[in-house]
Write a protein that holds these residues in place. Sequence first.
Motif: not given
Ligand code: AMP
Length: 329
Positions: A101-103, A118-120, A275-281, A295-307
């Motif tokens: 569904d991420r497509t 290559h995403h966890l 609210l879209r949230v990007s996380l970096r560390s 409910g989001g995902g991504g990588h250990r040091n770069a990930s995100g989610f939406t509420v």
């Molecule tokens: P971004 O902060 O949007 O650049 O996303 C950073 C990383 O988190 C990317 O690898 C995205 O694929 C992943 N990511 C961001 N939002 C989501 C989400 N809602 N669900 C799963 N992975 C996400």
Amino acid sequence: MATTVTTVTPLQIDASRIRDTLLTGSRFLLTSHARPDGDSLGSQLCLAAALRQLGKQVRIVNADPAPESYAFLPDLATIEIAASVEDTVDAVVVLECSSLDRTGVGGLERQTLLNIDHHLGNAMYGAINWHDVSACACAELVSDLIEALGVDLTPAMATQLYVAILTDTGSFRHANITARTFEICRRVAATGVNPATIAAQVYNNGSVGRLRATGMLLGQMRLEHDNQIAVLTLTDAMLAEAGCEPDDLEGIVNMPLGARDVQAVIFLKESGSELRVSLRSKDAVDIRQVAVSYGGGGHRNASGFTVDHPPTGTREEVINRVAGVIPQP
Ligand code: AMP
Ligand code: MN
């Protein structure tokens, strides 16, 4: 007599099954995640070029257009933007997507899916799943695949691969950069393309609106928990005042990590009820746990989610959860 035992890993088996499927079929569709980034664009365009060299019919279909700064990518205009696909192909190659569904593209679930990521936390939704979290970019897997397909790396394909690797590694700063990464970059440079020119096209090509928005974001930044957490907030009103699109802001989320004390960045993007949230560390902080808890995902040091419709207090709660994953001395 000495015998040589060659170990074939499950990953190599998945990769060779994907190669065989691509060699056997004739019509393919390539797709990747909505709101494409450098890795999704570069990986799709490079694999499409490889398949076309083999005489295959290829369409690339994405849910969203590429950010303006990638306009220079060779063949970018061949990417079709559509919310769904109707025709049936021999296989759909889904690159860079932990779930289908991420497509953001409908009509794929009834087709033969080749999942390359290559995403966890990949959901393994494909008929064949080649999931290698050790790759610094999906483009590393694409590079292996085009070698296995026996096609030539043209300068255009080298540019596409390099953009993917350059951007997905945060300009060669993230984890998962290995000798393999530089071996691919060596092959890129050997085609004659100039890495400095490509870097300038990616990074010295932003809008003035982006520059204005950066000033606003940093001007309103909050530093929490002894400067360990930087919080950036973007609203629709700020975008309108700066005169830019959200896509113009790729990479700005990383800026606060340039300060020694900052261990994590929370970038809150408020748009309507969403609210879209990007996380970096930094390396020691597994920020993905926080994204997964929402409910989001991504990588250990770069990930995100939406509420959608975040309850009052969500922003403070996110800050507290991030504080909870920062290791304390
Ligand atoms: P971004 O902060 O949007 O650049 O996303 C950073 C990383 O988190 C990317 O690898 C995205 O694929 C992943 N990511 C961001 N939002 C989501 C989400 N809602 N669900 C799963 N992975 C996400
Ligand atoms: Mn990637």
